[in-house]
Write a protein that holds these residues in place. Structure first.
Motif, PDB file in Angstrom:
ATOM      1  N   VAL A 104       0.850  -1.194   0.000  1.00 50.04           N
ATOM      2  CA  VAL A 104       0.000   0.000   0.000  1.00 50.04           C
ATOM      3  C   VAL A 104       0.889   1.249   0.000  1.00 50.04           C
ATOM      4  N   GLN A 105       0.284   2.380  -0.357  1.00 54.76           N
ATOM      5  CA  GLN A 105       1.042   3.625  -0.510  1.00 54.76           C
ATOM      6  C   GLN A 105       1.749   4.045   0.788  1.00 54.76           C
ATOM      7  N   ALA A 106       1.143   3.768   1.943  1.00 58.47           N
ATOM      8  CA  ALA A 106       1.779   4.138   3.216  1.00 58.47           C
ATOM      9  C   ALA A 106       3.119   3.403   3.387  1.00 58.47           C
ATOM     10  N   ARG A 107       3.171   2.148   2.986  1.00 55.54           N
ATOM     11  CA  ARG A 107       4.420   1.368   3.073  1.00 55.54           C
ATOM     12  C   ARG A 107       5.436   1.910   2.068  1.00 55.54           C
ATOM     13  N   ALA A 112      10.424   4.867   0.925  1.00 56.48           N
ATOM     14  CA  ALA A 112      11.081   5.972   0.213  1.00 56.48           C
ATOM     15  C   ALA A 112      11.834   6.882   1.187  1.00 56.48           C
ATOM     16  N   GLU A 113      11.391   6.919   2.452  1.00 61.57           N
ATOM     17  CA  GLU A 113      12.037   7.776   3.455  1.00 61.57           C
ATOM     18  C   GLU A 113      13.289   7.131   4.042  1.00 61.57           C
ATOM     19  N   GLY A 114      13.501   5.833   3.807  1.00 59.50           N
ATOM     20  CA  GLY A 114      14.660   5.132   4.337  1.00 59.50           C
ATOM     21  C   GLY A 114      15.861   5.211   3.402  1.00 59.50           C
ATOM     22  N   SER A 115      16.821   4.311   3.623  1.00 61.04           N
ATOM     23  CA  SER A 115      18.075   4.336   2.853  1.00 61.04           C
ATOM     24  C   SER A 115      17.957   3.509   1.565  1.00 61.04           C
ATOM     25  N   GLY A 116      16.831   2.809   1.408  1.00 62.11           N
ATOM     26  CA  GLY A 116      16.643   1.966   0.228  1.00 62.11           C
ATOM     27  C   GLY A 116      15.989   0.666   0.629  1.00 62.11           C
ATOM     28  N   VAL A 117      16.188  -0.348  -0.202  1.00 60.66           N
ATOM     29  CA  VAL A 117      15.501  -1.608   0.046  1.00 60.66           C
ATOM     30  C   VAL A 117      16.295  -2.753  -0.596  1.00 60.66           C
ATOM     31  N   VAL A 118      16.285  -3.919   0.067  1.00 59.42           N
ATOM     32  CA  VAL A 118      16.829  -5.138  -0.538  1.00 59.42           C
ATOM     33  C   VAL A 118      15.642  -6.001  -0.939  1.00 59.42           C
ATOM     34  N   VAL A 137      12.802 -11.945   7.169  1.00 57.42           N
ATOM     35  CA  VAL A 137      12.524 -11.253   5.906  1.00 57.42           C
ATOM     36  C   VAL A 137      11.027 -10.965   5.832  1.00 57.42           C
ATOM     37  N   GLU A 138      10.705  -9.749   5.400  1.00 59.10           N
ATOM     38  CA  GLU A 138       9.312  -9.325   5.253  1.00 59.10           C
ATOM     39  C   GLU A 138       8.788  -9.835   3.907  1.00 59.10           C
ATOM     40  N   GLU A 139       7.553 -10.338   3.850  1.00 61.36           N
ATOM     41  CA  GLU A 139       6.979 -10.790   2.575  1.00 61.36           C
ATOM     42  C   GLU A 139       5.945  -9.785   2.100  1.00 61.36           C
ATOM     43  N   VAL A 140       6.099  -9.344   0.858  1.00 61.90           N
ATOM     44  CA  VAL A 140       5.206  -8.337   0.282  1.00 61.90           C
ATOM     45  C   VAL A 140       4.681  -8.824  -1.064  1.00 61.90           C
ATOM     46  N   SER A 141       3.383  -8.625  -1.278  1.00 60.20           N
ATOM     47  CA  SER A 141       2.701  -8.989  -2.528  1.00 60.20           C
ATOM     48  C   SER A 141       2.174  -7.736  -3.203  1.00 60.20           C
ATOM     49  N   LEU A 142       1.959  -7.811  -4.511  1.00 64.19           N
ATOM     50  CA  LEU A 142       1.325  -6.682  -5.214  1.00 64.19           C
ATOM     51  C   LEU A 142      -0.176  -6.835  -5.243  1.00 64.19           C
ATOM     52  N   ALA A 154       9.188  -6.385  -8.179  1.00 63.11           N
ATOM     53  CA  ALA A 154      10.299  -5.558  -7.684  1.00 63.11           C
ATOM     54  C   ALA A 154      10.358  -4.248  -8.468  1.00 63.11           C
ATOM     55  N   ILE A 155      10.175  -4.334  -9.774  1.00 64.06           N
ATOM     56  CA  ILE A 155      10.202  -3.135 -10.614  1.00 64.06           C
ATOM     57  C   ILE A 155       9.080  -2.182 -10.208  1.00 64.06           C
ATOM     58  N   CYS A 156       7.895  -2.709  -9.964  1.00 66.61           N
ATOM     59  CA  CYS A 156       6.761  -1.866  -9.533  1.00 66.61           C
ATOM     60  C   CYS A 156       7.059  -1.199  -8.193  1.00 66.61           C
ATOM     61  N   LEU A 157       7.558  -1.974  -7.241  1.00 67.70           N
ATOM     62  CA  LEU A 157       7.829  -1.418  -5.907  1.00 67.70           C
ATOM     63  C   LEU A 157       8.872  -0.299  -5.992  1.00 67.70           C
ATOM     64  N   ILE A 158       9.946  -0.529  -6.744  1.00 64.93           N
ATOM     65  CA  ILE A 158      11.003   0.483  -6.870  1.00 64.93           C
ATOM     66  C   ILE A 158      10.448   1.741  -7.550  1.00 64.93           C
ATOM     67  N   ASP A 159       9.688   1.555  -8.622  1.00 64.22           N
ATOM     68  CA  ASP A 159       9.076   2.683  -9.331  1.00 64.22           C
ATOM     69  C   ASP A 159       8.237   3.531  -8.380  1.00 64.22           C
ATOM     70  N   ALA A 160       7.425   2.874  -7.561  1.00 62.89           N
ATOM     71  CA  ALA A 160       6.535   3.578  -6.628  1.00 62.89           C
ATOM     72  C   ALA A 160       7.339   4.377  -5.602  1.00 62.89           C
ATOM     73  N   CYS A 161       8.458   3.820  -5.128  1.00 57.73           N
ATOM     74  CA  CYS A 161       9.307   4.523  -4.152  1.00 57.73           C
ATOM     75  C   CYS A 161      10.047   5.685  -4.786  1.00 57.73           C
ATOM     76  N   VAL A 162      10.668   5.439  -5.943  1.00 60.29           N
ATOM     77  CA  VAL A 162      11.562   6.447  -6.537  1.00 60.29           C
ATOM     78  C   VAL A 162      10.812   7.729  -6.881  1.00 60.29           C
ATOM     79  N   ARG A 163       9.576   7.622  -7.383  1.00 58.79           N
ATOM     80  CA  ARG A 163       8.859   8.844  -7.745  1.00 58.79           C
ATOM     81  C   ARG A 163       8.593   9.745  -6.533  1.00 58.79           C
ATOM     82  N   LEU A 164       8.714   9.183  -5.309  1.00 60.97           N
ATOM     83  CA  LEU A 164       8.510   9.982  -4.096  1.00 60.97           C
ATOM     84  C   LEU A 164       9.807  10.601  -3.560  1.00 60.97           C
TER      85      LEU A 164
END
Ligand code: 9D3
Length: 255
Positions: A104-107, A112-118, A137-142, A154-164
């Protein structure tokens, strides 16, 4: 030493899928501008033998192959080590999985406020459960549909973070971001030609009456949300009811 930028480290059997879409447009330009970086790590480098074995048959039988915990563990160790060496603060390790918590957008905002993501991308039937548990390890679904692997997620998650990230969106678009957080779907948009195949444009949008345009757009956004997303609509109504009752208390106190 300079503080490192926001960095996504993707652990995958298909490193050639990256940057892919993330090399284009707004997000691609942000990368060449140095706002963020991407590191794709090939799981095959951590194979247990020279045949490049990274997976095996599931205990208990059944179809498909499972990614070995020792291989995934070694890959994650190497990634975390190289992030630390580059001066990155610790960050979440996320396994993209159809069983994960829906994104979700809150996550996205928090990431996006952290140092990045693995990001660990699964292929085959997935990853041995023990490495997920041992490394917390945290499990995340789209969402509730089936992809062929974790990479497109992974591409979707990164895209969503980077635009912020600061400096990626222009000022106008950033304001837009705040209004989306109102929790409604967007109102419909129109542009020229004013008549297209006999279809006109809502009269109010041609009126030049900014107050009425705003009101119409709000009503449209509410209607479309109510019809398409009863879940969002219920949340929006609850928030509105709360705002109304606290406003009532304030005016009572003022007498
Ligand atoms: C036959 C059981 N399948 C579970 C529905 C196994 C399975 C299917 C697809 C295991 C992994 C995958 C690949 N999907 C992902 O890696 C994935 C995913 C998805 O499929 N949907 C939504 N979000 C995500 S995040 C990663």
């Amino acid at each position: 030493m300079m503080r490192p930028n926001w960095t996504a480290s993707v652990v995958t059997l298909f490193p050639e899928m990256f940057p892919g879409l993330l090399g284009e447009s707004l997000v691609g330009r942000a990368r060449t501008a140095g706002i963020w970086s991407l590191d794709a790590i090939d799981i095959r480098r951590f194979a247990i033998n020279r045949h490049g074995t990274v997976d095996d048959a599931p205990f208990g039988g059944g179809p498909g192959l499972i990614m070995r915990p020792d291989v995934i563990d070694a890959a994650l160790d190497a990634v975390l080590e190289s992030r630390a060496a580059a001066g990155h603060a610790p960050c979440p390790v996320i396994y993209l999985s159809p069983r994960g918590t829906p994104l979700v957008q809150a996550r996205v905002r928090a990431l996006a406020e952290g140092s990045g993501v693995v990001l660990l991308c699964g292929r085959y039937e997935g990853v041995d459960q023990r490495v997920i548990e041992a490394r917390a390890v945290e499990e995340v679904s789209l969402g509730d549909f089936v992809l062929s692997g974790g990479e497109p997620a992974a591409i979707c998650l990164i895209d969503a973070c980077v635009r912020l990230l600061p400096g990626v969106l222009g000022a106008a678009e950033s304001l837009d971001e705040e209004s989306f957080t109102s929790g409604l779907l967007e109102y419909p948009h129109f542009t020229r030609p004013q008549d297209w195949r006999g279809r006109g444009v809502p009269e109010v949008l041609l009126s030049g009456h900014h107050e009425r345009v705003r009101e119409w757009r709000r009503l449209q956004a509410e209607e479309i949300t109510r019809l398409r997303r009863p879940d969002l609509w219920a949340r929006y109504e609850a928030i509105r009811a709360k705002a109304r009752s606290s406003a009532a208390v304030t005016s009572e106190r003022k007498g």
